[in-house]
Design a protein around this motif. Structure first.
Motif, mmCIF file in Angstrom:
data_model
loop_
_atom_site.group_PDB
_atom_site.id
_atom_site.type_symbol
_atom_site.label_atom_id
_atom_site.label_comp_id
_atom_site.label_asym_id
_atom_site.label_seq_id
_atom_site.Cartn_x
_atom_site.Cartn_y
_atom_site.Cartn_z
ATOM 1 N N LYS A 44 -38.295 -80.567 -2.363
ATOM 2 C CA LYS A 44 -39.546 -81.049 -2.969
ATOM 3 C C LYS A 44 -39.540 -82.571 -3.023
ATOM 4 O O LYS A 44 -40.565 -83.219 -2.763
ATOM 5 N N GLN A 45 -38.389 -83.142 -3.340
ATOM 6 C CA GLN A 45 -38.268 -84.597 -3.385
ATOM 7 C C GLN A 45 -38.521 -85.201 -2.003
ATOM 8 O O GLN A 45 -39.153 -86.259 -1.879
ATOM 9 N N ALA A 46 -38.048 -84.515 -0.954
ATOM 10 C CA ALA A 46 -38.274 -84.993 0.410
ATOM 11 C C ALA A 46 -39.765 -85.015 0.737
ATOM 12 O O ALA A 46 -40.266 -85.959 1.362
ATOM 13 N N VAL A 47 -40.480 -83.976 0.314
ATOM 14 C CA VAL A 47 -41.926 -83.924 0.550
ATOM 15 C C VAL A 47 -42.625 -85.096 -0.139
ATOM 16 O O VAL A 47 -43.464 -85.785 0.458
ATOM 17 N N PHE A 48 -42.260 -85.342 -1.409
ATOM 18 C CA PHE A 48 -42.897 -86.442 -2.136
ATOM 19 C C PHE A 48 -42.516 -87.802 -1.548
ATOM 20 O O PHE A 48 -43.310 -88.741 -1.582
ATOM 21 N N ALA A 49 -41.298 -87.909 -1.018
ATOM 22 C CA ALA A 49 -40.876 -89.162 -0.393
ATOM 23 C C ALA A 49 -41.695 -89.437 0.871
ATOM 24 O O ALA A 49 -42.127 -90.571 1.117
ATOM 25 N N ILE A 50 -41.910 -88.397 1.678
ATOM 26 C CA ILE A 50 -42.722 -88.538 2.890
ATOM 27 C C ILE A 50 -44.152 -88.907 2.526
ATOM 28 O O ILE A 50 -44.766 -89.798 3.127
ATOM 29 N N LYS A 51 -44.662 -88.222 1.526
ATOM 30 C CA LYS A 51 -46.027 -88.480 1.056
ATOM 31 C C LYS A 51 -46.165 -89.915 0.546
ATOM 32 O O LYS A 51 -47.111 -90.627 0.885
ATOM 33 N N ASP A 52 -45.192 -90.353 -0.246
ATOM 34 C CA ASP A 52 -45.221 -91.697 -0.829
ATOM 35 C C ASP A 52 -45.152 -92.768 0.252
ATOM 36 O O ASP A 52 -45.910 -93.747 0.221
ATOM 37 N N ALA A 53 -44.245 -92.603 1.220
ATOM 38 C CA ALA A 53 -44.089 -93.600 2.282
ATOM 39 C C ALA A 53 -45.351 -93.721 3.124
ATOM 40 O O ALA A 53 -45.752 -94.825 3.515
ATOM 41 N N HIS A 54 -45.986 -92.595 3.407
ATOM 42 C CA HIS A 54 -47.220 -92.622 4.187
ATOM 43 C C HIS A 54 -48.323 -93.373 3.436
ATOM 44 O O HIS A 54 -49.048 -94.185 4.025
ATOM 45 N N LYS A 55 -48.426 -93.110 2.150
ATOM 46 C CA LYS A 55 -49.479 -93.772 1.367
ATOM 47 C C LYS A 55 -49.247 -95.278 1.300
ATOM 48 O O LYS A 55 -50.196 -96.066 1.406
ATOM 49 N N ARG A 56 -47.989 -95.680 1.125
ATOM 50 C CA ARG A 56 -47.684 -97.109 1.044
ATOM 51 C C ARG A 56 -47.973 -97.820 2.367
ATOM 52 O O ARG A 56 -48.288 -99.009 2.387
ATOM 53 N N ALA A 58 -39.297 -95.583 -11.179
ATOM 54 C CA ALA A 58 -37.988 -95.924 -11.721
ATOM 55 C C ALA A 58 -37.016 -96.159 -10.566
ATOM 56 O O ALA A 58 -37.186 -95.611 -9.478
ATOM 57 N N ASP A 59 -35.990 -96.975 -10.819
ATOM 58 C CA ASP A 59 -35.022 -97.300 -9.764
ATOM 59 C C ASP A 59 -34.390 -96.047 -9.177
ATOM 60 O O ASP A 59 -34.207 -95.942 -7.961
ATOM 61 N N SER A 60 -34.045 -95.084 -10.046
ATOM 62 C CA SER A 60 -33.400 -93.867 -9.557
ATOM 63 C C SER A 60 -34.327 -93.081 -8.638
ATOM 64 O O SER A 60 -33.894 -92.554 -7.602
ATOM 65 N N THR A 61 -35.623 -93.024 -8.995
ATOM 66 C CA THR A 61 -36.598 -92.309 -8.156
ATOM 67 C C THR A 61 -36.789 -93.032 -6.831
ATOM 68 O O THR A 61 -36.835 -92.402 -5.769
ATOM 69 N N ALA A 62 -36.881 -94.360 -6.893
ATOM 70 C CA ALA A 62 -37.063 -95.143 -5.668
ATOM 71 C C ALA A 62 -35.878 -94.958 -4.720
ATOM 72 O O ALA A 62 -36.056 -94.821 -3.503
ATOM 73 N N LYS A 63 -34.659 -94.923 -5.274
ATOM 74 C CA LYS A 63 -33.467 -94.732 -4.433
ATOM 75 C C LYS A 63 -33.464 -93.339 -3.806
ATOM 76 O O LYS A 63 -33.116 -93.170 -2.637
ATOM 77 N N ALA A 64 -33.835 -92.342 -4.604
ATOM 78 C CA ALA A 64 -33.871 -90.975 -4.090
ATOM 79 C C ALA A 64 -34.907 -90.844 -2.979
ATOM 80 O O ALA A 64 -34.655 -90.210 -1.946
ATOM 81 N N TYR A 65 -36.091 -91.449 -3.173
ATOM 82 C CA TYR A 65 -37.134 -91.416 -2.154
ATOM 83 C C TYR A 65 -36.669 -92.129 -0.886
ATOM 84 O O TYR A 65 -36.942 -91.672 0.225
ATOM 85 N N ALA A 66 -35.974 -93.253 -1.056
ATOM 86 C CA ALA A 66 -35.498 -94.013 0.103
ATOM 87 C C ALA A 66 -34.510 -93.183 0.913
ATOM 88 O O ALA A 66 -34.538 -93.188 2.153
ATOM 89 N N GLY A 67 -33.635 -92.443 0.215
ATOM 90 C CA GLY A 67 -32.681 -91.589 0.913
ATOM 91 C C GLY A 67 -33.362 -90.473 1.681
ATOM 92 O O GLY A 67 -33.000 -90.183 2.842
ATOM 93 N N ALA A 68 -34.351 -89.841 1.056
ATOM 94 C CA ALA A 68 -35.079 -88.752 1.715
ATOM 95 C C ALA A 68 -35.889 -89.278 2.904
ATOM 96 O O ALA A 68 -35.942 -88.640 3.967
ATOM 97 N N TRP A 69 -36.497 -90.446 2.735
ATOM 98 C CA TRP A 69 -37.286 -91.032 3.823
ATOM 99 C C TRP A 69 -36.387 -91.406 4.993
ATOM 100 O O TRP A 69 -36.760 -91.244 6.159
ATOM 101 N N SER A 70 -35.178 -91.869 4.699
ATOM 102 C CA SER A 70 -34.214 -92.200 5.754
ATOM 103 C C SER A 70 -33.881 -90.968 6.584
ATOM 104 O O SER A 70 -33.813 -91.033 7.818
ATOM 105 N N LYS A 71 -33.691 -89.829 5.916
ATOM 106 C CA LYS A 71 -33.412 -88.578 6.636
ATOM 107 C C LYS A 71 -34.598 -88.191 7.513
ATOM 108 O O LYS A 71 -34.434 -87.708 8.637
#
Length: 204
Positions: free
Chosen positions: A88-100, A29-42
């Protein structure tokens, strides 16, 4: 021929990369993607400050060392008073970015990381549960708006529309954003009059 009717420039690799990039990011979802992008940026800012050679953890390196790197980042966020949900969201964002990026799952086998996550969940302050809406509540609301039937013009229409919105929301278990202005109007979620067709035996 390109999308704009222009001649193909012969860059097949570039077109393939563009297609993959466009379609590898549509699973959330757009909201999840934005949240992940913010965490990945950090995370990226953190890795740069640590002067690591890459934002991505090398799966061939020692798992304990990679785990220490993620835990240090989470410790920094915790020190800044980020919530357990944000960590927890930061962990999933890192995990997601690595997989992509094809860098694998950096959290695989990192047991201390999940011990930390579970511990934070247990200690997090629980918000009081929202009470459900009952038929009796809707009946009470209906009685309050009953007087609007004696009005004329906009007052009567407003009363009927509010009742219709509440009943529709209740019977179809809608979220607030789907039937009222809740932190801004999302047109894609709004049920409009032209979206509804009343019919009997397939006749309007």
């Amino acid at each position: 021929v390109g999308d704009q009717g222009q001649g193909f420039d012969g860059d097949v690799h570039g077109k393939v990369e563009d297609w993959l990039e466009a379609n590898l990011c549509g699973d959330k979802a757009d909201s999840t993607a934005k949240a992940y992008a913010g965490a990945w940026s950090k995370w990226c800012i953190w890795t740069e400050r640590q002067q690591w050679p890459s934002h991505y953890l090398n799966p061939k390196e020692d798992k304990l060392e990679n785990e220490n790197k993620i835990l240090a980042f989470l410790g920094y966020l915790g020190w800044l008073n980020f919530s357990s949900a944000s960590l927890k969201q930061a962990v999933f964002a890192i995990k997601d970015a690595h997989k992509r990026a094809g860098a694998g799952d950096p959290t695989e086998g990192q047991f201390r990381l999940w011990v930390l996550m579970n511990g934070l969940d247990r200690r997090a302050a629980r918000k009081p549960r929202r009470l459900g809406v009952t038929p009796a509540m809707l009946q009470w609301v209906g009685r309050q708006f009953a007087g609007s039937m004696n009005l004329r013009g906009e007052g009567r229409v407003d009363g009927v529309m509010v009742q219709a919105a509440l009943l529709t929301a209740w019977f179809f278990m809608m979220r607030a954003s789907e039937f009222c202005d809740s932190n801004g109007v999302n047109v894609d979620h709004v049920l409009r009059g032209l979206d509804v067709k009343l019919s009997k035996e397939d006749e309007p």
